[in-house]
Design an enzyme around this catalytic site. Structure first.
Site, mmCIF file in Angstrom:
data_model
loop_
_atom_site.group_PDB
_atom_site.id
_atom_site.type_symbol
_atom_site.label_atom_id
_atom_site.label_comp_id
_atom_site.label_asym_id
_atom_site.label_seq_id
_atom_site.Cartn_x
_atom_site.Cartn_y
_atom_site.Cartn_z
ATOM 1 C CG ASP A 74 2.120 4.697 -12.045
ATOM 2 O OD1 ASP A 74 2.854 5.374 -11.295
ATOM 3 O OD2 ASP A 74 1.728 3.512 -11.633
ATOM 4 N NE ARG A 86 1.904 -2.497 -9.002
ATOM 5 C CZ ARG A 86 2.303 -3.151 -7.957
ATOM 6 N NH1 ARG A 86 2.976 -4.419 -8.272
ATOM 7 N NH2 ARG A 86 2.101 -2.951 -6.789
#
Length: 322
Positions: free
Chosen positions: A139, A183
């Site tokens: 990420d 996320r």
């Protein structure tokens, strides 16, 4: 802390390409400092296991590890500060970690992980454990870091899928929605979407509006997708959406209601929700693809190999310098 003679290394959280190169870099540089390296299996779980099975690491053992994806030490999402007991309650077992570090005669730990794994490391540091952290997450969302291991390889993997998705979408004349990991941060969706030339990119940092998506599709595709045949309009559209993206008036989409040891729900499904709404609320056909864990699979890219070796090498230097 006195002279460091023996250190443990573990990898926690989601696996990422570049972890094995980091371990190789650590072992190679540690050997130059005369420091013994011990591999700890399956993240923080290794320091809660009464058997304390370990893997002695030397140059011969890790010589070819830089070519391997994933982590040869295994991983888990264990949180020593919130571990399930037999009654199903979350309890603090960090004292066991401290005891096992002492039992294994480890002078320091090198911890490869993301926000959760390194969050545990930070709390253990406050309890007196000597820790060096290596940043890892596809990420690319760790604070104060320019790069995290795994991002470049995942970016390449996702971009390839986006490019491959254009062919069937164009052949059949549909809207292709591709859901990627992310996320809280949309770096992977944004970079891969730009590289793969997606028409729309939806990320967690900016809640979206369905009507704005429909308006964009109408402007791109017209009222009826793919017709007339000689139209200058495109026949298809590609939308990349991060798993943590959400509508302004909606909630995060989850796979189920379970949470891991760090309190995280299992995100997934926003791509399918979006595709279904496009089909029901517009004249366009749509398909969704959730890339899931393969996007962080495979051998590490050259950048992740180099960065892994560098991170591991500097971690050994940091430990040697106390």
């Amino acid at each position: 802390m006195g002279e460091v003679k023996r250190i443990g290394v573990l990898t926690g959280g989601g696996d990422a390409p570049g972890l094995n190169p980091a371990i190789k870099g650590l072992v190679y540089r540690a050997s130059e400092h005369g420091i013994e390296v011990v591999g700890l299996y399956d993240g923080w779980r290794s320091l809660l296991d009464p058997l304390n099975e370990t893997l002695p690491l030397d140059r011969g053992k890790v010589r070819r590890w830089d070519r391997d994806g994933g982590t040869n030490l295994g991983s888990s999402r264990t949180n020593p500060f919130r571990t399930l007991n037999r009654e199903g309650e979350r309890v603090d077992r960090s004292s066991e970690v401290l005891a096992n570090i002492e039992k294994l005669k480890l002078d320091a730990l090198v911890v490869c992980g993301g926000e959760d794994t390194l969050g545990v490391a930070a709390r253990l540091s406050e309890k007196g454990v000597a820790v060096v952290g290596i940043p890892k997450t596809i990420d690319k969302d760790l604070a104060c870091k320019d790069y995290t291991l795994g991002f470049d390889t995942a970016l390449r993997n996702v971009t390839e899928v986006i490019e491959r998705s254009r062919t069937p979408a164009g052949s059949h004349g549909w809207v292709q929605v591709i859901e990627v990991m992310g996320r809280h941060a949309g770096h992977l969706a944004l970079w891969s979407g730009v590289a793969g030339q997606a028409d729309l990119i939806l990320i967690p940092e900016h809640p979206f509006r369905y009507e704005k998506i429909y308006q964009h599709l109408r402007e791109r595709l017209g009222d009826t997708i793919g017709y007339p045949r000689d139209s200058a309009r495109p026949r298809y559209s590609v939308i990349v959406v991060a798993e943590g993206a959400a509508a302004e008036d909606g909630e995060l989409i989850t796979v189920d209601d379970r949470h891991d040891a760090f309190g995280h729900a299992r995100l997934g499904g926003i791509g399918e929700v979006l595709a279904r709404r496009i089909m029901s609320e517009t004249p366009y056909d749509a398909r969704s693809a959730m890339l899931g864990h393969p996007q962080r699979g495979g051998t590490p890219s050259p950048i992740d190999r180099i960065m892994g070796l560098m991170f591991g090498s500097y971690a050994a230097d940091a430990v040697a310098a106390n």
